[in-house]
Scaffold this motif. Structure first.
Motif, PDB file in Angstrom:
ATOM      1  N   ILE A   1       6.270  -2.876 -14.444  1.00  0.00           N
ATOM      2  CA  ILE A   1       5.098  -3.642 -14.664  1.00  0.00           C
ATOM      3  C   ILE A   1       4.228  -2.988 -13.239  1.00  0.00           C
ATOM      4  CG2 ILE A   1       4.000  -5.517 -14.662  1.00  0.00           C
ATOM      5  CD1 ILE A   1       6.608  -6.931 -15.550  1.00  0.00           C
ATOM      6  N   LEU A   2       3.022  -2.298 -13.721  1.00  0.00           N
ATOM      7  CA  LEU A   2       2.446  -1.721 -12.580  1.00  0.00           C
ATOM      8  C   LEU A   2       0.864  -2.092 -12.790  1.00  0.00           C
ATOM      9  CD1 LEU A   2       3.635   1.905 -12.603  1.00  0.00           C
ATOM     10  CD2 LEU A   2       4.180   0.199 -10.815  1.00  0.00           C
ATOM     11  N   GLY A   3       0.681  -3.346 -13.489  1.00  0.00           N
ATOM     12  CA  GLY A   3      -0.813  -3.791 -13.719  1.00  0.00           C
ATOM     13  C   GLY A   3      -1.596  -4.219 -12.329  1.00  0.00           C
ATOM     14  N   ASN A   4      -2.853  -4.258 -12.411  1.00  0.00           N
ATOM     15  CA  ASN A   4      -3.570  -4.542 -11.369  1.00  0.00           C
ATOM     16  C   ASN A   4      -3.325  -3.749 -10.180  1.00  0.00           C
ATOM     17  OD1 ASN A   4      -5.481  -6.885 -12.279  1.00  0.00           O
ATOM     18  ND2 ASN A   4      -3.647  -7.326 -13.247  1.00  0.00           N
ATOM     19  N   ASN A   5      -3.245  -2.480 -10.043  1.00  0.00           N
ATOM     20  CA  ASN A   5      -3.310  -1.577  -8.959  1.00  0.00           C
ATOM     21  C   ASN A   5      -4.410  -0.664  -9.081  1.00  0.00           C
ATOM     22  OD1 ASN A   5      -0.727  -2.067  -6.889  1.00  0.00           O
ATOM     23  ND2 ASN A   5       0.005  -2.455  -9.088  1.00  0.00           N
TER      24      ASN A   5
ATOM     25  N   GLU B   1       0.841  -1.287  -0.056  1.00  0.00           N
ATOM     26  CA  GLU B   1      -0.006   0.026  -0.161  1.00  0.00           C
ATOM     27  C   GLU B   1       0.845   1.264  -0.019  1.00  0.00           C
ATOM     28  OE1 GLU B   1      -3.830  -1.164   2.378  1.00  0.00           O
ATOM     29  OE2 GLU B   1      -2.313  -0.814   3.740  1.00  0.00           O
ATOM     30  N   GLU B   2       1.839   1.208   0.460  1.00  0.00           N
ATOM     31  CA  GLU B   2       2.943   2.322   0.713  1.00  0.00           C
ATOM     32  C   GLU B   2       4.439   2.073   0.346  1.00  0.00           C
ATOM     33  OE1 GLU B   2       4.320   5.474   4.313  1.00  0.00           O
ATOM     34  OE2 GLU B   2       2.763   3.875   4.670  1.00  0.00           O
ATOM     35  N   ILE B   3       4.993   2.903  -0.310  1.00  0.00           N
ATOM     36  CA  ILE B   3       6.264   2.674  -0.762  1.00  0.00           C
ATOM     37  C   ILE B   3       7.138   4.087  -0.522  1.00  0.00           C
ATOM     38  CG2 ILE B   3       7.897   2.481  -2.885  1.00  0.00           C
ATOM     39  CD1 ILE B   3       5.968   0.795  -4.154  1.00  0.00           C
ATOM     40  N   ASP B   4       7.949   3.934   0.318  1.00  0.00           N
ATOM     41  CA  ASP B   4       8.762   5.184   0.689  1.00  0.00           C
ATOM     42  C   ASP B   4       9.486   5.917  -0.699  1.00  0.00           C
ATOM     43  OD1 ASP B   4      11.549   6.519   1.696  1.00  0.00           O
ATOM     44  OD2 ASP B   4       9.860   6.723   3.330  1.00  0.00           O
ATOM     45  N   MET B   5       9.578   7.150  -0.749  1.00  0.00           N
ATOM     46  CA  MET B   5      10.202   7.666  -2.009  1.00  0.00           C
ATOM     47  C   MET B   5      11.799   7.409  -1.937  1.00  0.00           C
ATOM     48  SD  MET B   5      10.801  11.722  -0.766  1.00  0.00           S
ATOM     49  CE  MET B   5      11.675  12.105   0.610  1.00  0.00           C
ATOM     50  N   ASP B   6      12.394   6.831  -0.847  1.00  0.00           N
ATOM     51  CA  ASP B   6      13.689   6.472  -1.230  1.00  0.00           C
ATOM     52  C   ASP B   6      13.714   4.798  -1.029  1.00  0.00           C
ATOM     53  OD1 ASP B   6      14.873   8.772  -1.467  1.00  0.00           O
ATOM     54  OD2 ASP B   6      14.671   9.284   0.876  1.00  0.00           O
ATOM     55  N   ALA B   7      12.831   4.020  -1.430  1.00  0.00           N
ATOM     56  CA  ALA B   7      12.787   2.670  -1.041  1.00  0.00           C
ATOM     57  C   ALA B   7      13.782   1.939  -2.051  1.00  0.00           C
ATOM     58  CB  ALA B   7      11.370   2.197  -1.268  1.00  0.00           C
TER      59      ALA B   7
ATOM     60  N   VAL C   1      -1.934   8.152 -13.188  1.00  0.00           N
ATOM     61  CA  VAL C   1      -0.532   8.614 -13.762  1.00  0.00           C
ATOM     62  C   VAL C   1      -0.462   9.916 -13.831  1.00  0.00           C
ATOM     63  CG1 VAL C   1       0.303   8.428 -16.207  1.00  0.00           C
ATOM     64  CG2 VAL C   1      -0.987   6.393 -15.462  1.00  0.00           C
ATOM     65  N   ARG C   2       0.565  10.390 -13.270  1.00  0.00           N
ATOM     66  CA  ARG C   2       1.139  11.831 -13.171  1.00  0.00           C
ATOM     67  C   ARG C   2       2.423  12.029 -14.088  1.00  0.00           C
ATOM     68  NH1 ARG C   2       1.929  11.923  -7.377  1.00  0.00           N
ATOM     69  NH2 ARG C   2       2.621   9.752  -7.602  1.00  0.00           N
ATOM     70  N   TYR C   3       2.381  13.437 -14.490  1.00  0.00           N
ATOM     71  CA  TYR C   3       3.448  13.707 -15.448  1.00  0.00           C
ATOM     72  C   TYR C   3       4.738  13.785 -14.667  1.00  0.00           C
ATOM     73  CZ  TYR C   3       6.815  16.266 -18.179  1.00  0.00           C
ATOM     74  OH  TYR C   3       7.920  16.567 -18.675  1.00  0.00           O
ATOM     75  N   GLY C   4       5.861  12.806 -14.993  1.00  0.00           N
ATOM     76  CA  GLY C   4       7.109  13.147 -14.134  1.00  0.00           C
ATOM     77  C   GLY C   4       7.486  11.946 -13.408  1.00  0.00           C
ATOM     78  N   MET C   5       6.154  10.947 -13.173  1.00  0.00           N
ATOM     79  CA  MET C   5       6.531   9.705 -12.315  1.00  0.00           C
ATOM     80  C   MET C   5       7.365   8.552 -12.440  1.00  0.00           C
ATOM     81  SD  MET C   5       2.572   7.964 -12.297  1.00  0.00           S
ATOM     82  CE  MET C   5       3.123   6.858 -10.891  1.00  0.00           C
ATOM     83  N   PHE C   6       7.359   8.571 -14.027  1.00  0.00           N
ATOM     84  CA  PHE C   6       8.362   7.361 -14.550  1.00  0.00           C
ATOM     85  C   PHE C   6       9.623   7.937 -15.067  1.00  0.00           C
ATOM     86  CE2 PHE C   6       4.025   6.426 -15.659  1.00  0.00           C
ATOM     87  CZ  PHE C   6       3.741   5.638 -14.560  1.00  0.00           C
ATOM     88  N   PRO C   7      10.697   6.952 -14.923  1.00  0.00           N
ATOM     89  CA  PRO C   7      12.027   7.666 -15.475  1.00  0.00           C
ATOM     90  C   PRO C   7      12.115   7.587 -17.026  1.00  0.00           C
ATOM     91  CG  PRO C   7      11.850   5.303 -14.883  1.00  0.00           C
ATOM     92  CD  PRO C   7      10.789   5.780 -14.345  1.00  0.00           C
ATOM     93  N   GLU C   8      12.874   8.294 -17.669  1.00  0.00           N
ATOM     94  CA  GLU C   8      12.932   8.535 -19.179  1.00  0.00           C
ATOM     95  C   GLU C   8      13.319   7.307 -19.908  1.00  0.00           C
ATOM     96  OE1 GLU C   8      14.871  12.244 -20.099  1.00  0.00           O
ATOM     97  OE2 GLU C   8      13.295  13.297 -19.071  1.00  0.00           O
ATOM     98  N   SER C   9      13.990   6.444 -19.101  1.00  0.00           N
ATOM     99  CA  SER C   9      14.678   5.236 -19.701  1.00  0.00           C
ATOM    100  C   SER C   9      13.812   4.061 -20.071  1.00  0.00           C
ATOM    101  CB  SER C   9      15.797   4.449 -18.726  1.00  0.00           C
ATOM    102  OG  SER C   9      14.958   4.418 -17.583  1.00  0.00           O
ATOM    103  N   LEU C  10      12.575   4.398 -19.638  1.00  0.00           N
ATOM    104  CA  LEU C  10      11.552   3.048 -19.907  1.00  0.00           C
ATOM    105  C   LEU C  10      11.225   2.721 -21.470  1.00  0.00           C
ATOM    106  CD1 LEU C  10       8.540   3.849 -17.319  1.00  0.00           C
ATOM    107  CD2 LEU C  10      10.332   1.844 -17.257  1.00  0.00           C
TER     108      LEU C  10
ATOM    109  N   SER D   1      -2.162   2.940  -4.697  1.00  0.00           N
ATOM    110  CA  SER D   1      -2.852   4.169  -5.178  1.00  0.00           C
ATOM    111  C   SER D   1      -2.082   5.057  -5.607  1.00  0.00           C
ATOM    112  CB  SER D   1      -3.960   4.614  -4.206  1.00  0.00           C
ATOM    113  OG  SER D   1      -3.394   4.930  -3.021  1.00  0.00           O
ATOM    114  N   VAL D   2      -0.913   5.387  -4.827  1.00  0.00           N
ATOM    115  CA  VAL D   2       0.055   6.438  -5.176  1.00  0.00           C
ATOM    116  C   VAL D   2       1.553   5.775  -4.945  1.00  0.00           C
ATOM    117  CG1 VAL D   2       1.013   8.784  -4.149  1.00  0.00           C
ATOM    118  CG2 VAL D   2      -1.537   8.162  -4.274  1.00  0.00           C
TER     119      VAL D   2
END
Length: 322
Positions: A196-200, A155-161, A204-213, A179-180
Motif C-alpha cells: 500500500i503506497l497511496g498518498n505519496n 522521506e527516505e528509506i534505506d535500500m536495506d531497511a 513507478v519504475r520497472y522492477g521496483m516491486f516484488p513479483e509476488s504481489l 518520492s523515491v
C-alpha cells in the motif's frame, strides 16, 4: 548524560544535563475495546498496554519486567507521547508477536530498537513522526508478516531497511512524503502480497516491486504517465488501485496491446478520481470489460449526479461551434 555550552560574553560554561529515567510497567487489564484496528493477536491473546506516558527526548524509559507477563502475545502503547521506544522493550518481552505503537509521537527508531524481536509477527508504527528508515532496522524481525507505517513523515528509506524480511506479506507505507523508494528495498521482499503506497509522490519504475504481489495500491501519487508496462513482471497481481492520480491518456498508453499476457492474473482495477474525458474513459471501460477485467469503485468514490461511466467520474469534452 548530555553536554550543553552556555556562553556569556567571552566566557563559556560546560553544563551537564542528567537524563531522567522512568521505570514503566504495563497494564494487563487495559480495556482494548477502546482501540480500533488492533492486530487479532492483541484481541484474542494475552495483552499488556502502557498508558499515559508523556516524556521528552531527555528521558530514558526502562521497563519494570513482571515474570507473570512473560507469555504475552501483544504489547502496546496508548494515550502516550514518547520520541522513541524503550531500548529494552524486546529484551524484556522477547516472546511477543505483536507491537502496537500507533500515534505516540515516535521521532526515530534507533538501530537496536528491534534487536531481540525475533518472534514479532506484526508491528504497527502508524500515525507517528518517523522521517527515515535506516538500514536493517527491522532485520531481527525475521518472521514478520505485517508492517504498518502509514501516516508518518517518511522521506527516505534505506535500500536495506527491509533486509531479512522474507516472510513479510503486507506492507503499508501510505500517507507519507515518499518520492523515491530504492529498487532493492521493495524488490527483495519475495513473500510480499499486499503493498500500500497511496498518498505519496512516487514515480513507478520497472522492477521496483516484488513479483509476488497480489494487491498494489498506487492511489493518489500524482501519476500522469502510468502504463502497465512498468509492472509487467507482476504475474501474480490481481488488484491494481490507481484512484486519485492524473491519468488521462488514451487506452493504448495505459493498457498496451498484449499487456495482459504477462499480467495474466490481473482481475480488478480501480480508476476513480482521475482526470479522464468521458470518451477516453469509455474506451478504457470497453477494453477492460472485453478482457474480463472488473472495474472496482470504492463506495465513497462512486459518482452519481454528474458525468460518469460505471460510477467512475469523467469530464465532458468541450466543443466549439461556429
Amino acid at each position: 548524560m548530555k553536554l550543553f555550552f552556555l556562553c556569556f560574553s567571552s566566557v563559556c560554561l560546560v553544563v551537564f544535563a542528567q537524563s531522567r529515567v522512568i521505570e514503566l510497567k504495563c497494564n494487563p487489564n487495559y480495556d482494548i475495546s477502546r482501540i480500533v484496528n488492533l492486530p487479532y493477536r492483541c484481541i484474542n491473546g494475552l495483552s499488556c498496554f502502557f498508558e499515559h506516558i508523556h516524556v521528552d527526548e531527555n528521558t530514558n524509559l526502562i521497563l519494570n519486567f513482571d515474570e507473570t507477563n512473560y507469555g504475552l502475545d501483544c504489547v502496546g502503547f496508548v494515550n502516550t507521547t514518547i520520541s522513541e521506544l524503550p531500548s529494552n522493550l524486546f529484551n524484556k518481552y522477547q516472546a511477543i508477536n505483536s507491537l502496537y505503537a500507533s500515534n505516540i509521537g515516535l521521532l526515530k527508531l534507533p538501530p537496536n530498537t528491534f534487536q531481540n524481536a525475533s518472534n514479532a509477527l506484526d508491528i504497527n508504527l502508524s500515525d507517528n513522526k518517523l522521517r527515515t528508515l535506516e538500514a536493517r532496522i527491522f532485520s531481527p524481525c525475521r518472521y514478520l508478516r505485517k508492517l504498518v507505517l502509514h501516516h508518518n513523515d517518511l522521506e527516505e528509506i534505506d535500500m536495506d531497511a527491509f533486509d531479512n524480511l522474507n516472510d513479510l506479506e503486507e506492507l503499508d507505507l501510505s500517507n507519507n512524503l515518499l518520492s523515491v523508494i530504492p529498487h532493492k528495498a521493495l524488490g527483495q521482499l519475495k513473500g510480499l502480497k499486499t503493498l500500500i503506497l497511496g498518498n505519496n509522490s512516487l514515480n513507478v519504475r520497472y522492477g521496483m516491486f516484488p513479483e509476488s504481489l497480489v494487491t498494489l495500491d498506487l492511489s493518489y501519487n500524482k501519476l500522469e504517465n502510468f502504463t502497465l508496462k512498468s509492472i509487467i513482471s507482476l504475474q501474480n497481481l490481481k488488484h491494481l488501485i490507481l484512484n486519485g492520480n492524473r491519468i488521462y491518456r488514451f487506452r493504448q498508453h495505459i493498457f498496451p496491446d498484449g499487456i495482459l499476457d504477462p499480467l495474466k492474473s490481473l482481475k480488478h482495477v480501480q480508476l476513480s478520481d482521475n482526470e479522464f474525458y468521458c470518451t477516453t474513459l469509455a474506451d478504457i471501460v470497453i477494453w477492460l470489460e472485453k478482457h474480463k477485467l472488473k472495474i472496482d469503485v470504492e463506495p465513497h468514490l462512486v459518482i452519481v449526479n454528474s458525468s460518469n461511466i460505471r460510477g467512475v467520474g469523467c469530464k465532458e469534452e468541450q466543443r466549439f461551434f461556429l
